[in-house]
Structure formats: structure tokens, C-alpha cells
Design an enzyme around this catalytic site. Structure first.
Site: not given
Ligand SMILES: Cc1cc2nc3c(=O)[nH]c(=O)nc-3n(C[C@H](O)[C@H](O)[C@H](O)COP(=O)(O)OP(=O)(O)OC[C@H]3O[C@@H](n4cnc5c(N)ncnc54)[C@H](O)[C@@H]3O)c2cc1C
Length: 308
Positions: A167, A216, A298
Site C-alpha cells: 500500500r 480499509s 492505511e
Molecule cells: C469503499 C472503498 C474500498 C476500497 N478498497 C480498496 C482495496 O480493495 N484495495 C486498495 O488498495 N484500496 C482500496 N481503497 C482505498 C483507495 O480506493 C485506494 O487507495 C485508491 O488507490 C486511492 O485512489 P484515489 O484516486 O482516491 O487517491 P486519493 O485518496 O485522492 O490519494 C491517495 C494518495 O495518492 C496520491 N495521489 C493521487 N493521485 C495522484 C497523482 N496524480 N499524482 C501523485 N500522487 C497522487 C495522493 O497525494 C495521496 O497521497 C478503498 C476505498 C474505498 C472508499
């Protein structure tokens, strides 16, 4: 006062971030910048004074933004960064493309990136967080990532440059991911779509998918590996130690540890970021007291608390 560069995109001052995060909490960013395209992003970063902090965000599905907001220019990519192209077994997606769209488009072309289907984030967030589920992780399929550096330069990174871990991955300070290329195994499109349907169903059965959460809350205690392969032991589940500490369903203000899945922190309606983070910290304390295990967050928590 800092004068920000001129842009063809959208720049909003003192912009609340709560509607941009899955948990629907968080104070304002000093600025929210939505670049029009790559050149616009490059120009903006090149001219932005060095002392201005930037924070790239995806769709906020892994974030608690604290109630006092972020003293930064938050960069959120949108149209202009969400293209998806498939060439053979290679899939190149813009950082703003949603994981689910990428998985579906890949499946249409007979490429198996099905694990991305149920992760609600964007490709930028998937690469940064090494997102994964059902035994597959972004690190397993990533071939190349393209970033714009804080100085405005476009650079291609190999998977080794990202130092993928459970992660987590490393990006140069202030870099914004703009696209990623993945290579997945070949598969029959109908079978891939059927698998994704089954995975969505499994999620709905086991997780509070209709509630506001950020997935999570804590890492599984034994989760060190990034690959989901043989050395990746997740025997000790965070939900189990939270249950053992009696914290399933625990509440603080509008925040609650989901009764359906005890490692999901949910906003039941009127939670503040302080409620959510505070409840998470109470859980960590209780788990430590009952099992001696220190849970690691996380969900990323960023920004300032509200001033008293
Ligand atoms: C219902 C639910 C279920 C989930 N299930 C999972 C799962 O099964 N597995 C899992 O791994 N995660 C899961 N997640 C967590 C989440 O979806 C992941 O971590 C996802 O990859 C985050 O992406 P985001 O675009 O929302 O990033 P954000 O939450 O907006 O940002 C997360 C991080 O990524 C960085 N970031 C985002 N975009 C960029 C960019 N373009 N350049 C540089 N840095 C960037 C941000 O600075 C921050 O540090 C879940 C979340 C929810 C709400």
C-alpha cells in the site's frame, strides 16, 4: 501574498475539499488547481514559487482531510488526463482515469486488470498507494509511470524507481503522476466481465459499500509485502484485532467503525475529520492494550486540525 502563475485550467482560492473526498469531510485548500492539460500543468509548476507546497489528489477515496484544511495548492487532474488506450496486452491510462473504467476497458479488449474493478480510486492513487485486492496489486502489472516533476519536467519512471511496498510507493517530492502503462494477462472478455461482477457482489456482501468510507482504515498487521504472492502473509487481519478489542460498531460523534466490517471507518452523516481520526486513534489504543499490536493507518490523513 503569493502570486500564482496564469493557467488555462481552473484555479480556485480557499476551496473546500469535503465534497472531493469519499468521507465528505475536510476544510479548505489554499488553492485547488485543475490543469487543462499536461502543458498547462508543466507551465504552472515551472512558474510556481519553490516554497509553495503542492498536494496532488485523486478522487479522495483514501484520504481524511483534516477540518482546518490544507496549506497547499491541491492539484486535481480531470478531463485531459483520463484517456485510456489499449494496445495488445498493454493498457495506458491517464492518472485521472478511474480504476473501474480502466478494468472494464481492459476486459473489453481481453486484458485482465480485473482487480482494479472494485477499487474506487483513480490511476494516480492506484500507483501511489500500490492499490490491490484479491491477490493482485498495481506493482504486479505496472510497466511505466509518467510524472511531471515539481519543476515542470515530464519524466518516465520504471517500476523499480517507485519502490513499491504494501500500500505504498515512492514518488519524487512534489511530483504529479500523469499516466501509467500496465500489462495484464490475456483473458476472455466475457469471463473477465463475469469475474468483475462476482467481485462487486462479494464486496457488497462483506463491506459497507453504500456508506461513506475510505476503504480499509488500518493495514493488516502482517502486511509487509507488495506483491500478494507467496511471501505476502496477511494472516493477522486488522478487522480481527479490532473485533478482539471490542471496537466493532464503536462511535465518536458522527464517526463509526462499521458494524458490517470493523476495519471500515464510516461517516454516518455529520462526522467531522476530527471525529473520524479521533475514533481511529481510540481503536489503535484499544488494540494495543488488548493485543500489544500497533495498528498502522492505511488511510492518509493530511492538513491541519481546526484551531481551538
Ligand atoms: C469503499 C472503498 C474500498 C476500497 N478498497 C480498496 C482495496 O480493495 N484495495 C486498495 O488498495 N484500496 C482500496 N481503497 C482505498 C483507495 O480506493 C485506494 O487507495 C485508491 O488507490 C486511492 O485512489 P484515489 O484516486 O482516491 O487517491 P486519493 O485518496 O485522492 O490519494 C491517495 C494518495 O495518492 C496520491 N495521489 C493521487 N493521485 C495522484 C497523482 N496524480 N499524482 C501523485 N500522487 C497522487 C495522493 O497525494 C495521496 O497521497 C478503498 C476505498 C474505498 C472508499
Amino acid at each position: 501574498m503569493t502570486v500564482l502563475p496564469v493557467t488555462r485550467g481552473k484555479l480556485s482560492e480557499n476551496r473546500s475539499l469535503s465534497d472531493l473526498t469519499w468521507l465528505r469531510v475536510g476544510g479548505p485548500a489554499d488553492y485547488l488547481f485543475q490543469p487543462a492539460d499536461i502543458e498547462d500543468l508543466q507551465g504552472f509548476l515551472r512558474e510556481l514559487p519553490d516554497d509553495v507546497v503542492i498536494f496532488p489528489m485523486g478522487v479522495g477515496s483514501n484520504l481524511i482531510v483534516r477540518d482546518g484544511g490544507l496549506r497547499a495548492v491541491v492539484i486535481r487532474l480531470g478531463r485531459g488526463f483520463n484517456g485510456i488506450e489499449v494496445e495488445g496486452t498493454k493498457v495506458t491510462a491517464g492518472a485521472a482515469a478511474l480504476d473501474a473504467h480502466v478494468a472494464r476497458k481492459a476486459a473489453d479488449a481481453g486484458v485482465d486488470l480485473t482487480f482494479l474493478r472494485t477499487i474506487p480510486g483513480s490511476i494516480g492513487g492506484a500507483v501511489r498507494m500500490n492499490a490491490g485486492c484479491y491477490g493482485s496489486y498495481t506493482a504486479d502489472v505496472l510497466k511505466k509511470a509518467t510524472i511531471v516533476t515539481r519543476q515542470g519536467e515530464v519524466i518516465e519512471l520504471d517500476p523499480e524507481d517507485l519502490n513499491f511496498r504494501y500500500r505504498q510507493s515512492d514518488l519524487p517530492d512534489g511530483a504529479v503522476l500523469i499516466s501509467a502503462t500496465f500489462e495484464g494477462p490475456k483473458g476472455d472478455p466475457d469471463a473477465l466481465h463475469a469475474r468483475m461482477t462476482a467481485q462487486l457482489q462479494k464486496r457488497d456482501e462483506t463491506q459497507p459499500t453504500k456508506d461513506r468510507s475510505a476503504g480499509s482504515t488500518f493495514r493488516n498487521p502482517a502486511g509487509f509485502s507488495s506483491t500478494g504472492k507467496a511471501d505476502d502473509v496477511h494472516d493477522l487481519k486488522a478487522w480481527k484485532v479490532i473485533d478482539d478489542a471490542g471496537m466493532r460498531g464503536a462511535k465518536k460523534g458522527g464517526a463509526q467503525m462499521s458494524p458490517k466490517h470493523s476495519n471500515f471507518l464510516i461517516n454516518t452523516g455529520e462526522a467531522t475529520a476530527a471525529d473520524l481520526e479521533g475514533l481511529g486513534e481510540e481503536v489503535r489504543k484499544k488494540v494495543y492494550e488488548t493485543s500489544g499490536i500497533t495498528l498502522e493507518w492505511e488511510i492518509m490523513r493530511v492538513g491541519d486540525p481546526l484551531k481551538e
